[in-house]
Scaffold this active site. Structure first.
Site, short mmCIF file in Angstrom:
data_model
loop_
_atom_site.label_atom_id
_atom_site.label_comp_id
_atom_site.label_asym_id
_atom_site.label_seq_id
_atom_site.Cartn_x
_atom_site.Cartn_y
_atom_site.Cartn_z
CD GLU A 13 46.53 37.55 37.29
OE1 GLU A 13 45.76 38.51 37.31
OE2 GLU A 13 46.86 36.92 38.31
CB SER A 149 42.69 37.11 35.96
OG SER A 149 43.61 38.11 36.24
CE1 TYR A 216 42.71 41.98 33.42
CE2 TYR A 216 42.20 39.64 33.22
CZ TYR A 216 42.68 40.71 33.96
OH TYR A 216 43.11 40.50 35.23
NE ARG A 255 38.69 44.82 41.37
CZ ARG A 255 39.33 44.03 40.51
NH1 ARG A 255 40.21 44.52 39.68
NH2 ARG A 255 39.11 42.73 40.52
CG ASP A 257 36.62 42.01 42.99
OD1 ASP A 257 36.67 43.25 42.86
OD2 ASP A 257 37.30 41.22 42.30
CD GLU A 269 39.00 37.67 44.36
OE1 GLU A 269 40.24 37.67 44.40
OE2 GLU A 269 38.36 37.08 43.48
CG ASN A 271 41.70 41.63 42.98
OD1 ASN A 271 42.18 40.62 42.49
ND2 ASN A 271 40.40 41.80 43.13
N GLY A 275 44.41 45.71 38.35
CA GLY A 275 44.94 46.07 37.03
C GLY A 275 44.88 47.58 36.79
#
Lengths: 310, 451
Positions: A13, A149, A216, A255, A257, A269, A271, A275
């Site tokens: 990434e 991602s 993205y 974050r 999800d 999950e 993060n 991003g």
């Protein structure tokens, strides 16, 4: 303040990370800080020791920067840094560890099994596939345990598609998760400090739901923030996300999800370093909460410098 | 002189989510199909010095003598500085066209100079052809796989792209005929058929003489344009030269695209298109709107370079160099790729196209390969419909022989691991290690059964 922005590195990434980093540097400059951009490589420790930054802004995604490696180094060097600590990062990065922690906290996460390559190569785990497929049902989702991602995430619609999906997932990690597919709305809750930000809903306009490219790009997924939820739904989703954040030991920001199914939220999950690009969800959620990108960056820095944070 | 205030920030102000929405509302319809790709992100990693990249499409410019470059640029500075720094005609200089005539002459073509336009690389020639011919929804036919760089151009003009399978003899003209029949029944007339007939990018295959004749015949019978993209024609390492479609047709239904990129330098961005006068007239207007004219400076450079009369020797040198590299790669593939893999054996050009068992996704394999410090181009970009996920493009022109051997060895190793893993998962016995002795009967492309 002298702020080192750690970005890039060798992870898959890298590209996203460079974009996150550039945007953070820009905001830091506007805020009047002295910015020290570092594309992370073998000279990282040397540079940090020589430059003595007041704080490090970690804008790295994926292996190395989001899995606790860089955080561990920063902890050793005594440099305060943004986002969760090393242990929490490691837990978030590894879906098996994360799901264990979520499950232990009594939070709903889709049923799963985890395997490493050795199980297949040396212990004949393939013979157990039929049984677990029976338990999980189809379609099922196959994911590399550590990966971001949606890279290497595949749907298997039939038993015949499972081996191929496993081969893809094992391209990214030695351990994979087979997970029951749960249908519902795809939501993300960013948490800043201890405050949940407005919920973002991702609505895929075309193609498969788990598609690296779609995440993205403007135009392929529509993000709605704040998501249109009933007061009851919003409370359930936000509480579940906050409980997950705490169960994983996150601090600073993260974050979470999740899928909002008919019976309520399913945690997927977290993060550790979401991003921060133009199209990323955390900045969108912050903006919906009335925080400009500069204000978001400043708040993240404050959290890093609060002694209780790590 | 008045003071110009110093800019305070080197970067633009940040974009907020609301800005994005505002801009998104202004985007043209065509941008919805213009996509950046995840591959581009992964390619950011291939720039690491330890990565052997077989992913590029690069000619080896290190072979161009720097002294010669210096002498030519000096001569331009001394003799024609003012002109070389000025605008030029939209169609390009006559002198540049003379050079183009020499290059095309080497492959047996003799177009009217008035039918030629000098473009900013061959890529602009593709763009201008689409700009001239394609309305949203128009049918464009191309090969499967096709040049990955053409796909975004077709998409940005909102063409309805249909791909026709290739085998080792290039595009399957029997399938093309069938497709043309279907389209006719639907009352749809394709705007053009795009083909790279010689040493195709990415497949490396060459359209056979018989198929070339039939393609040109079809174009005449049905009055359909063929766009022949021929960047590699002079880079032939084995086999007999093949007449370009343009030569077979005489230029009535074939639009020809050429470039100096592969025989001199891609950095000078100099290509060209040859088209029948009515089409050319529109292409010139399109070019005028796009960028007025092609770089005058680099046109002067090409003129000076051709005046030395060494250009064919330089191509001879390149052919020698690339032939060896191709052979090294083919040998390495035989040694290091598993028996289930097939690949093409190109007679020229820059690329080999390898196809793996269908349970291996080359997008995912690239992630594994990058950890082993080697890169290739996954095949998906050469298709408009998501196919190509079991294939990869390998470049042999831009890296040296040792790197080719080592790069192919590394890719072979990660493939072998996946093959073995799949065998374990399915209980099928598969070869865990690549074959020691190269088998002579390795199939290039799976030869399609003629329908």
């Amino acid at each position: 303040m002298k702020v080192a922005v750690l970005k890039g590195g060798r992870s898959l990434e890298r590209g996203v990370s460079l974009r996150s980093g550039a945007r953070v540097e820009d905001a830091l400059e506007r805020l009047g800080h002295e910015v020290l951009p570092i594309d992370v490589g073998s000279d990282l420790v040397k540079r940090l020791v020589a430059e003595q930054p007041d704080v490090a802004f970690v804008a790295m995604h994926g292996a190395g920067g989001e899995d606790g490696t860089v955080q561990e180094l920063l902890e050793i060097l005594g440099v305060p840094f943004t986002g969760p600590g090393a242990a929490a990062c490691a837990r978030c990065m590894d879906k098996v560890q994360a799901k264990d922690a979520i499950d232990e906290a009594g939070l709903p996460t889709p049923d799963w099994f985890a395997f490493n390559q050795t199980a297949f190569r040396e212990f004949g785990a393939a013979d157990a596939l039929g049984r677990l497929e029976e338990t999980l049902g189809f379609p099922l989702v196959v994911k590399p345990s550590r990966g971001g991602s949606s890279l290497g995430v595949k749907f298997a619609r039939t038993p015949g598609e499972v081996p191929q999906a496993l081969v893809s997932a094992f391209s990214y990690d030695d351990r994979v998760v087979l997970e029951r597919f749960v249908d519902g709305r795809e939501l993300a809750v960013s948490i800043l400090g201890d405050e949940p930000l407005p919920v973002v809903e991702a609505i895929l306009l075309e193609g498969d739901r788990y598609d690296f490219e779609a995440r993205y790009e403007i135009g392929r997924t529509r993000f709605v923030c704040p998501a249109e939820l009933s007061a009851e739904e919003e409370r359930a989703v936000t509480e579940a996300a906050l409980a997950t954040y705490r169960a994983l030991g996150c601090t600073g920001f993260a974050r979470v999800d999740l899928i909002l199914g008919a019976e309520g939220p399913w945690l997927l999950e977290a993060n550790a370093i979401p991003g921060l690009t133009d199209t990323s969800l955390l900045p969108q959620a912050a903006e919906a909460a009335g925080l400009s990108f500069e204000q978001l960056v400043e708040r993240i820095l404050d959290l890093a410098l609060t002694p209780a944070t790590h | 002189m008045s003071e110009v205030p110093e800019p305070t920030h080197r970067r633009r102000a940040h974009t907020s989510g609301r800005d994005l929405e505002r801009y998104a509302g202004l985007f043209a319809e065509r941008t919805t199909v213009m996509r950046s790709s995840a591959m581009r992100d992964l390619m950011a990693i291939t720039a690491r010095p330890e990565v052997i990249s077989l992913a590029g499409g690069l000619p080896d410019t290190s072979t161009f003598p720097p002294q010669s470059f210096a002498a030519q640029m000096t001569r331009i500075a001394q003799e024609s500085a003012a002109k070389a720094l000025q605008y030029g005609p939209t169609e390009g200089f006559e002198e540049t066209k003379d050079c183009i005539l020499e290059v095309m002459g080497a492959e047996g073509m003799l177009p009217d100079p008035d039918d030629i336009i000098v473009t900013t690389g061959g890529q602009q020639a593709i763009d201008l052809v689409c700009k001239t011919l394609v309305d949203p929804g128009d049918v464009v036919i191309c090969e499967a796989p096709t040049y990955p760089g053409a796909v975004p151009v077709f998409c940005s003009y909102q063409a309805d792209v249909t791909q026709v399978e290739c085998d080792e003899d290039g595009m399957r003209i029997d399938l093309l005929e069938k497709l043309l029949g279907e389209l006719r029944r639907e009352g749809r007339r394709p705007k053009f058929i795009y083909s790279v007939p010689s040493f195709q990018n990415p497949a490396g295959v060459t359209l056979s003489l018989e198929r070339r004749r039939r393609l040109v015949e079809l174009a005449r019978e049905q009055e359909i344009l063929v766009v022949e993209d021929n960047p590699y024609g002079l880079l032939r390492y084995s086999g007999e030269p093949m007449p370009p479609l343009y030569q077979l047709d005489g230029g009535d239904f074939v639009i020809y695209l050429g470039t100096f990129s592969k025989i001199l330098s891609p950095g000078i961005r100099l290509g060209w298109a040859v088209a029948p006068p009515p089409v050319m007239e529109k292409i010139v207007l399109g070019k005028q709107a796009a960028d007025l004219c092609t770089s005058t400076l680099t046109q002067y450079f090409v003129r000076e370079y051709f005046a030395e009369r060494r250009w064919q020797h330089y191509i001879d040198d390149l052919v020698e160099l690339y032939r060896t590299r191709r052979d090294v790669m083919l040998e390495a593939l035989r040694t290091h790729f598993p028996a289930e893999a097939t690949w093409t054996e190109p007679e020229g050009g820059l690329f080999i196209w390898a196809t793996l068992p269908d349970y291996i996704d080359t997008n995912d394999l690239l992630a594994k390969a990058l950890r082993a410090d080697v890169a290739f181009v996954p095949g998906q970009g050469a298709y408009v419909d998501g196919r190509g996920t079991h294939s990869m493009r390998l470049n042999f022109s831009g890296v040296n022989e040792d790197e080719i051997r080592e790069g192919v060895r590394r890719i072979g190793k990660v493939i072998a691991e996946q093959v073995e893993l799949y065998g374990t998962l399915t209980g099928e016995q598969r070869l865990p290690e690549p074959v020691e002795e190269p088998e002579p009967n390795v199939l290039p492309f799976r030869k399609a059964e003629e329908a």
